[in-house]
Design an enzyme around this catalytic site. Structure first.
Site, PDB file in Angstrom:
ATOM      1  N   PRO A  50      -6.600 -33.721   2.439  1.00 27.36           N
ATOM      2  CA  PRO A  50      -6.157 -35.088   2.707  1.00 27.36           C
ATOM      3  C   PRO A  50      -5.070 -35.157   3.625  1.00 27.36           C
ATOM      4  O   PRO A  50      -4.082 -34.489   3.309  1.00 27.36           O
ATOM      5  CB  PRO A  50      -6.110 -35.771   1.285  1.00 27.36           C
ATOM      6  CG  PRO A  50      -5.764 -34.660   0.236  1.00 27.36           C
ATOM      7  CD  PRO A  50      -6.587 -33.449   0.655  1.00 27.36           C
ATOM      8  N   ASN A  51      -5.076 -36.113   4.697  1.00 30.74           N
ATOM      9  CA  ASN A  51      -4.241 -36.642   5.682  1.00 30.74           C
ATOM     10  C   ASN A  51      -3.860 -35.258   6.457  1.00 30.74           C
ATOM     11  O   ASN A  51      -3.098 -35.646   7.544  1.00 30.74           O
ATOM     12  CB  ASN A  51      -2.850 -37.014   4.721  1.00 30.74           C
ATOM     13  CG  ASN A  51      -3.192 -38.052   3.744  1.00 30.74           C
ATOM     14  OD1 ASN A  51      -3.740 -39.171   4.317  1.00 30.74           O
ATOM     15  ND2 ASN A  51      -2.804 -37.943   2.523  1.00 30.74           N
ATOM     16  N   ARG A  96       1.648 -37.403  11.930  1.00 33.77           N
ATOM     17  CA  ARG A  96       1.860 -37.740  10.573  1.00 33.77           C
ATOM     18  C   ARG A  96       3.619 -36.935  10.384  1.00 33.77           C
ATOM     19  O   ARG A  96       3.661 -35.833  10.386  1.00 33.77           O
ATOM     20  CB  ARG A  96       1.188 -37.203   9.651  1.00 33.77           C
ATOM     21  CG  ARG A  96       1.563 -37.124   8.420  1.00 33.77           C
ATOM     22  CD  ARG A  96       0.430 -36.136   7.383  1.00 33.77           C
ATOM     23  NE  ARG A  96       0.860 -36.205   5.803  1.00 33.77           N
ATOM     24  CZ  ARG A  96       0.551 -35.439   4.991  1.00 33.77           C
ATOM     25  NH1 ARG A  96      -0.046 -34.192   5.598  1.00 33.77           N
ATOM     26  NH2 ARG A  96       0.801 -35.696   3.948  1.00 33.77           N
ATOM     27  N   TYR A 156       6.229 -32.079   9.191  1.00 27.13           N
ATOM     28  CA  TYR A 156       4.925 -31.174   9.443  1.00 27.13           C
ATOM     29  C   TYR A 156       4.685 -30.688  10.976  1.00 27.13           C
ATOM     30  O   TYR A 156       3.947 -30.235  11.300  1.00 27.13           O
ATOM     31  CB  TYR A 156       3.591 -32.071   9.268  1.00 27.13           C
ATOM     32  CG  TYR A 156       3.567 -32.124   7.834  1.00 27.13           C
ATOM     33  CD1 TYR A 156       3.403 -31.437   6.801  1.00 27.13           C
ATOM     34  CD2 TYR A 156       3.825 -33.740   7.313  1.00 27.13           C
ATOM     35  CE1 TYR A 156       3.553 -31.727   5.505  1.00 27.13           C
ATOM     36  CE2 TYR A 156       3.700 -33.994   5.888  1.00 27.13           C
ATOM     37  CZ  TYR A 156       3.628 -32.872   4.824  1.00 27.13           C
ATOM     38  OH  TYR A 156       3.604 -33.378   3.745  1.00 27.13           O
ATOM     39  N   ASN A 183      -5.233 -25.457   2.914  1.00 23.29           N
ATOM     40  CA  ASN A 183      -4.223 -26.262   2.585  1.00 23.29           C
ATOM     41  C   ASN A 183      -4.811 -27.580   2.145  1.00 23.29           C
ATOM     42  O   ASN A 183      -5.452 -28.265   2.339  1.00 23.29           O
ATOM     43  CB  ASN A 183      -3.697 -26.878   4.042  1.00 23.29           C
ATOM     44  CG  ASN A 183      -2.255 -27.686   3.848  1.00 23.29           C
ATOM     45  OD1 ASN A 183      -2.186 -28.089   2.467  1.00 23.29           O
ATOM     46  ND2 ASN A 183      -1.497 -27.517   4.867  1.00 23.29           N
ATOM     47  N   ALA A 192      -2.127 -33.054  -0.557  1.00 17.66           N
ATOM     48  CA  ALA A 192      -1.376 -33.470  -1.931  1.00 17.66           C
ATOM     49  C   ALA A 192      -2.350 -33.209  -3.208  1.00 17.66           C
ATOM     50  O   ALA A 192      -2.041 -33.213  -4.364  1.00 17.66           O
ATOM     51  CB  ALA A 192      -1.188 -35.045  -1.797  1.00 17.66           C
ATOM     52  N   HIS A 196      -1.235 -30.856  -5.769  1.00 20.26           N
ATOM     53  CA  HIS A 196      -0.547 -31.300  -7.175  1.00 20.26           C
ATOM     54  C   HIS A 196      -1.157 -32.025  -8.061  1.00 20.26           C
ATOM     55  O   HIS A 196      -0.490 -32.615  -9.135  1.00 20.26           O
ATOM     56  CB  HIS A 196       0.780 -31.902  -6.575  1.00 20.26           C
ATOM     57  CG  HIS A 196       1.343 -31.542  -5.332  1.00 20.26           C
ATOM     58  ND1 HIS A 196       1.887 -30.077  -5.135  1.00 20.26           N
ATOM     59  CD2 HIS A 196       1.633 -31.938  -3.988  1.00 20.26           C
ATOM     60  CE1 HIS A 196       2.208 -29.937  -3.880  1.00 20.26           C
ATOM     61  NE2 HIS A 196       2.055 -31.028  -3.088  1.00 20.26           N
ATOM     62  N   ASP A 225     -10.396 -25.415 -10.655  1.00 18.47           N
ATOM     63  CA  ASP A 225     -11.836 -25.019 -11.293  1.00 18.47           C
ATOM     64  C   ASP A 225     -12.673 -24.640 -10.458  1.00 18.47           C
ATOM     65  O   ASP A 225     -13.530 -23.592 -10.739  1.00 18.47           O
ATOM     66  CB  ASP A 225     -12.367 -26.044 -12.253  1.00 18.47           C
ATOM     67  CG  ASP A 225     -11.288 -26.322 -13.489  1.00 18.47           C
ATOM     68  OD1 ASP A 225     -10.370 -25.705 -13.853  1.00 18.47           O
ATOM     69  OD2 ASP A 225     -11.644 -27.027 -14.347  1.00 18.47           O
ATOM     70  N   GLU A 280      -3.824 -19.933  -0.174  1.00 21.26           N
ATOM     71  CA  GLU A 280      -3.288 -21.173  -0.237  1.00 21.26           C
ATOM     72  C   GLU A 280      -2.140 -21.511   0.684  1.00 21.26           C
ATOM     73  O   GLU A 280      -1.083 -20.755   0.924  1.00 21.26           O
ATOM     74  CB  GLU A 280      -2.774 -21.622  -1.637  1.00 21.26           C
ATOM     75  CG  GLU A 280      -2.061 -23.176  -1.910  1.00 21.26           C
ATOM     76  CD  GLU A 280      -1.482 -23.348  -3.202  1.00 21.26           C
ATOM     77  OE1 GLU A 280      -1.704 -22.343  -4.072  1.00 21.26           O
ATOM     78  OE2 GLU A 280      -0.641 -24.254  -3.333  1.00 21.26           O
ATOM     79  N   HIS A 335       0.837 -24.177   2.578  1.00 25.58           N
ATOM     80  CA  HIS A 335       1.611 -25.227   2.934  1.00 25.58           C
ATOM     81  C   HIS A 335       2.349 -25.131   4.047  1.00 25.58           C
ATOM     82  O   HIS A 335       3.219 -24.091   4.151  1.00 25.58           O
ATOM     83  CB  HIS A 335       2.430 -25.738   1.539  1.00 25.58           C
ATOM     84  CG  HIS A 335       1.354 -25.865   0.423  1.00 25.58           C
ATOM     85  ND1 HIS A 335       0.441 -26.950   0.627  1.00 25.58           N
ATOM     86  CD2 HIS A 335       1.272 -25.039  -0.633  1.00 25.58           C
ATOM     87  CE1 HIS A 335      -0.046 -26.670  -0.662  1.00 25.58           C
ATOM     88  NE2 HIS A 335       0.292 -25.638  -1.292  1.00 25.58           N
ATOM     89  N   ILE A 336       2.310 -26.031   5.077  1.00 23.75           N
ATOM     90  CA  ILE A 336       3.240 -26.032   6.246  1.00 23.75           C
ATOM     91  C   ILE A 336       4.790 -26.306   5.861  1.00 23.75           C
ATOM     92  O   ILE A 336       5.372 -25.371   6.425  1.00 23.75           O
ATOM     93  CB  ILE A 336       2.804 -27.266   7.051  1.00 23.75           C
ATOM     94  CG1 ILE A 336       1.110 -26.986   7.624  1.00 23.75           C
ATOM     95  CG2 ILE A 336       3.712 -27.615   8.159  1.00 23.75           C
ATOM     96  CD1 ILE A 336       0.577 -28.420   8.006  1.00 23.75           C
ATOM     97  N   SER A 337       4.931 -27.107   4.944  1.00 25.61           N
ATOM     98  CA  SER A 337       6.342 -27.171   4.828  1.00 25.61           C
ATOM     99  C   SER A 337       6.726 -26.297   3.505  1.00 25.61           C
ATOM    100  O   SER A 337       5.747 -26.063   2.844  1.00 25.61           O
ATOM    101  CB  SER A 337       6.625 -28.815   4.221  1.00 25.61           C
ATOM    102  OG  SER A 337       5.719 -29.237   3.145  1.00 25.61           O
ATOM    103  N   ARG A 355      11.380 -29.704  -1.811  1.00 29.38           N
ATOM    104  CA  ARG A 355      10.924 -31.261  -1.394  1.00 29.38           C
ATOM    105  C   ARG A 355      10.925 -31.984  -2.844  1.00 29.38           C
ATOM    106  O   ARG A 355      11.468 -31.470  -3.596  1.00 29.38           O
ATOM    107  CB  ARG A 355       9.591 -31.371  -0.708  1.00 29.38           C
ATOM    108  CG  ARG A 355       9.729 -30.769   0.712  1.00 29.38           C
ATOM    109  CD  ARG A 355       8.378 -30.987   1.433  1.00 29.38           C
ATOM    110  NE  ARG A 355       8.133 -32.492   1.773  1.00 29.38           N
ATOM    111  CZ  ARG A 355       6.925 -32.682   2.078  1.00 29.38           C
ATOM    112  NH1 ARG A 355       5.881 -32.125   2.350  1.00 29.38           N
ATOM    113  NH2 ARG A 355       6.537 -33.896   2.298  1.00 29.38           N
ATOM    114  N   ARG A 379       5.975 -32.052  -6.073  1.00 26.64           N
ATOM    115  CA  ARG A 379       5.376 -30.994  -5.013  1.00 26.64           C
ATOM    116  C   ARG A 379       5.544 -29.714  -5.644  1.00 26.64           C
ATOM    117  O   ARG A 379       5.100 -28.777  -5.060  1.00 26.64           O
ATOM    118  CB  ARG A 379       5.926 -31.434  -3.490  1.00 26.64           C
ATOM    119  CG  ARG A 379       5.421 -32.457  -2.913  1.00 26.64           C
ATOM    120  CD  ARG A 379       6.003 -32.754  -1.587  1.00 26.64           C
ATOM    121  NE  ARG A 379       6.160 -33.943  -1.069  1.00 26.64           N
ATOM    122  CZ  ARG A 379       5.099 -34.582  -0.708  1.00 26.64           C
ATOM    123  NH1 ARG A 379       3.887 -34.318  -0.548  1.00 26.64           N
ATOM    124  NH2 ARG A 379       5.322 -36.050  -0.227  1.00 26.64           N
TER     125      ARG A 379
END
Ligand code: DQA
Length: 152
Positions: free
Chosen positions: A10-11, A18, A23, A79, A82, A85, A92, A104, A106-108, A113, A117
């Site tokens: 998402p996003n 954004r 990001y 990625n 959100a 979390h 599953d 997995e 994550h850009i940040s 943070r 998160r």
């Protein structure tokens, strides 16, 4: 050579506009072009899918599991945004199609943070994790996936 699936949650369709301080200014389309070049340099094709919907991401992981079993897919660079979390269901889904390798990304640096998160439901089911390298993390994850799955 089996393909690599680049999966974004998402996003991440908003990448580029954004929260650029967090990001960066690279768009998702640019990330996909760069990731395809990285995958091809390493001898693989790349397929890309983004969704803002948890169920669509779960369906994509199930389909990836089938294709992995058929020898058509090397693994997934994911990625989860959100949902990282919040989503026991994504955990599953990945556990349910083991041993499909999922890296997995994550850009940040999520650990630098907000506290919400810091926990990932996805990490215990992931084959590897790349955090905090900006969008270069996608390239590092592709490289890591290829190395991790290389036949000795
Ligand atoms: C993210 C980090 C998540 O906490 C956030 O919700 C995102 C992006 C990252 O790539 O840094 O959407 O996964």
């Amino acid at each position: 050579m089996p393909a690599i699936l680049l999966l974004n949650g998402p996003n991440l369709n908003l990448l580029g506009t954004r929260e650029p301080a967090t990001y960066g200014s690279t768009t998702l389309a640019d990330v996909e072009v760069r990731s395809r070049a990285t995958a091809e340099r390493l001898g693989h094709t790349l397929e890309a899918f983004q969704s803002n919907h948890e169920g669509a991401l779960i369906d994509a992981i199930h389909a990836a599991g089938k294709r992995f079993k058929a020898g058509e897919l090397l693994g997934v660079v994911f990625n989860p945004g959100a949902y990282t979390h919040t989503s026991v269901a994504l955990h599953d889904a990945i556990a349910g199609v083991a041993p499909l390798p999922v890296i997995e990304v994550h850009i940040s640096n999520v650990h630098a943070r907000e506290a919400f998160r810091h926990h990932s439901y996805v990490s215990p089911a992931a084959a590897g994790i790349v955090v905090g390298f900006g969008v270069a993390g996608y390239d590092l994850a592709i490289e890591g996936l290829v190395r991790k799955t290389a036949k000795a």
